[in-house]
Enzyme design. Structure first.
Site: not given
Ligand code: PEP
Ligand code: MG
Length: 595
Positions: A192, A299, A336, A442, A465, A476
């Site tokens: 993030h 977010r 979200r 996700e 992501n 990640r």
């Molecule tokens: C994702 O997981 O692709 C997403 C957009 O949310 P975040 O990156 O905040 O987990």
């Molecule tokens: Mg996510």
């Protein structure tokens, strides 16, 4: 001069003097001008006085004459007076011309090394008392809850931040008008902090190993966020070359400007919606400036980086959501609900000795009590957020996304809580509107059952992501395995196709809000796979529009069909790049309106 390569996560160039940030313990190291050195010494003296007063006060309150306890505090007071610690720190301030916090840490490390040599285990353990004293001194040097902004108060403008780790919550609190860019030891493209850097146009490089141990505070550093290159102590010629590159980069950015105002339509007339992902209120400005069609992902957990969760009341949240909805109207905002884990919530207000500040919106405990799971376990907190959202919904076009849903039961349970929050508001005489509900796809289990979700929601949003990291079992945020994080893995592409088909069969609107959409090579493939709605970092929008306006969607559908038959990432990438260079070579800027 030293040249290092890391992962460039936010383009742009910054040249400036290095300021160091160590998160554990939370420490900033910056050079102090000669005229300010004695001010830093005075801060240390003041911290010593305050600490001594506090210890005498605690001793009087706690010990009530118990002599063994009194000894403990007497020993700490003696340590405060011992030249070994504070005189040493003052010496470092004067000799190295650095800030008091850093000098204190240096003195502590020296003293700790002496204790480590001691053979007597009892005496060796006294190191813990020294650590305690240092913690108190640090606190009395002025570290407060608003540590992020406070920490950088005396830093000069035009600096560059070099950190061991820069957590998203810390990044959210930094006054970026003072820093031209940052580089850190850890991190990845989809962490993030990197996402935030792109949103705020702060050039950034992450994954540099132990860079924060090499750079001297005050030395000149250059960050090239596009190339992922960091120069330490560059020569004049290199600085000149960097300035020229920077000017070229700014010109290229300007050339994207005209794409901001025009629609994203392919050469064969397919309209694509491009919205923005935002984390902070400032991002809204960029989203509008870059021509976003709305906010596809807010977010909301970034609100938690500004204050402890128990202080983030319904009214404070309501004001934040309402202001966002009003600013973006008539376009919509997809909020979200909090995507944090329990530990991040608990991080307030244990504070700075642990190197924390604010609820740590950092690498989330990946498989535990997180996001919707945590919201469902902490219903009061969840209902508070939902009530704030329902009240705000009257002031714009709100859409609600539940994150990290793994099965349909969680969606249904979340709806029950939403109904409870609605009923509570109705009892108070309010008339909350009906809000479109969506889920974030996700987690692979949710992706595999996209058809079940598609029947029960108003819209779906793919979070690539997380979807990629869980499909491929690659963390990640871990730079060591980030090369395995592969959006072009056949498993990822097949999963995306499956979701697109499920949504289409149920006529459920589908968007994609992961970073994948911001990549000019991957975006055409996503369009080929049948996606027409995206949300991305605001600064990525002009390039995305430029790419879309050179694409033929029908051609990309064929390319997508071809790559879906391929077995390896390498084959897929080669074919995609070759097809794209054909498509772009053939397509002059299209004439789809330009209005
Ligand atoms: C994702 O997981 O692709 C997403 C957009 O949310 P975040 O990156 O905040 O987990
Ligand atoms: Mg996510």
């Amino acid at each position: 001069m030293q040249r290092l390569t890391g992962i460039g996560v936010s383009p742009g160039i910054a040249i400036g003097r290095a300021v160091l940030l160590k998160q554990n313990p939370l420490l900033v190291r910056f050079p102090v001008r000669a005229g300010r050195v004695e001010d830093e010494v005075a801060r240390l003296e003041r911290a010593r006085r305050l600490s001594e007063e506090q210890l005498r006060d605690i001793k009087a309150r706690v010990t009530r004459g118990a002599s063994d306890l009194e000894h403990l505090f007497d020993a700490q007071i003696l340590m405060l007076q011992d030249p070994m610690l504070l005189a040493r720190a003052i010496d470092v301030v004067r000799r190295e011309q650095v800030n008091a916090e850093w000098a204190l840490q240096r003195a502590f490390e020296d003293v700790s090394a002496i204790f480590d040599e001691i053979e007597d285990p009892y005496l060796r353990e006294r190191r813990g008392d020294v650590a305690d004293i240092v913690g108190r001194l640090r606190m009395n040097l002025g570290y407060g809850r608003a540590a992020g902004r406070e920490l950088f108060r005396d830093v000069e403008e035009g600096s560059v931040l070099i950190a061991d780790e820069l957590t998203p919550s810390m990044a959210a609190q930094v006054d970026w008008s003072k820093f031209g860019g940052f580089a850190s030891d850890t991190g990845s493209r989809t962490y993030h902090t990197a996402i935030l850097a792109r949103s705020l146009h702060v050039p950034a490089i992450v994954g540099l190993g132990d860079i924060s141990s090499h750079v001297r505070p005050g030395s000149t550093v250059v960050i090239d966020g596009a190339a992922g290159e960091l120069l330490i102590d560059p020569t004049e010629a290199e600085i000149e070359a960097t300035r020229a590159r920077s000017a070229r980069w700014t010109r290229a950015q300007r050339s994207y400007e005209h794409y901001r105002a025009i629609p994203a339509v392919t050469t064969d007339g397919l309209a694509i919606s491009i919205q923005a992902n935002v984390e902070l209120p400032d991002d809204l400005l960029f989203a509008q400036e870059y021509g976003a069609d709305g906010i596809g992902l807010y977010r909301s957990e970034f609100l938690l980086s500004t204050m402890p969760p128990d202080e983030l009341s319904e009214d404070i949240q309501y004001a934040a959501y309402r202001s966002m909805l009003e600013r973006v109207a008539p376009a919509s905002v997809a909020v979200r609900t909090f995507d944090v884990d329990e530990e991040q919530l608990m991080a307030w207000p244990q504070g700075l000795d642990q190197g924390t500040s604010g609820a740590q919106v950092r690498s989330r405990g990946p498989l535990g009590l997180r996001a919707i799971r945590l919201s469902l376990a902490r219903r009061d907190m969840f209902r508070t957020q939902l009530r704030a959202l329902l009240r705000a919904a009257r002031h714009g076009h709100l859409r609600l996304i539940f994150p990290f849903v793994s099965g349909i039961e969680e969606l249904r349970e979340a709806r029950v809580v939403l109904q409870e929050a609605t009923d509570e508001l109705v009892r108070q005489g309010e008339t909350p509107p009906r809000i479109p509900i969506g889920v974030m796809l996700e987690i692979p289990s949710a992706a595999m059952t996209a058809d079940l979700f598609a029947r029960e929601v108003d819209f779906l949003s793919i979070g690539t992501n997380d979807l990629i990291q869980y499909s491929l079992a690659v963390d990640r945020t871990d730079a060591r395995v980030s090369r395995l994080y592969e959006p072009l893995h056949p498993a990822v592409l097949r999963t995306l196709r499956l979701i697109v088909h499920a949504a289409a069969r149920c006529h459920t609107p589908l968007a994609l809000c992961g970073e994948m959409a911001a990549d000019p090579v991957l975006l055409p493939l996503l369009i080929g796979l049948g996606l027409t709605e995206f949300s991305m970092s605001p600064s990525a929008i002009p390039v995305a529009k430029q790419v879309i306006r050179q694409l033929c969607a029908a051609d990309m559908k064929r390319v997508a069909r071809e790559v879906l038959r391929m077995a390896t990432i390498e084959e897929i990438e080669r074919h995609l790049l070759a097809s794209l260079s054909d498509v772009v070579r053939q397509a002059p800027e299209n004439g789809n309106g330009g209005k």
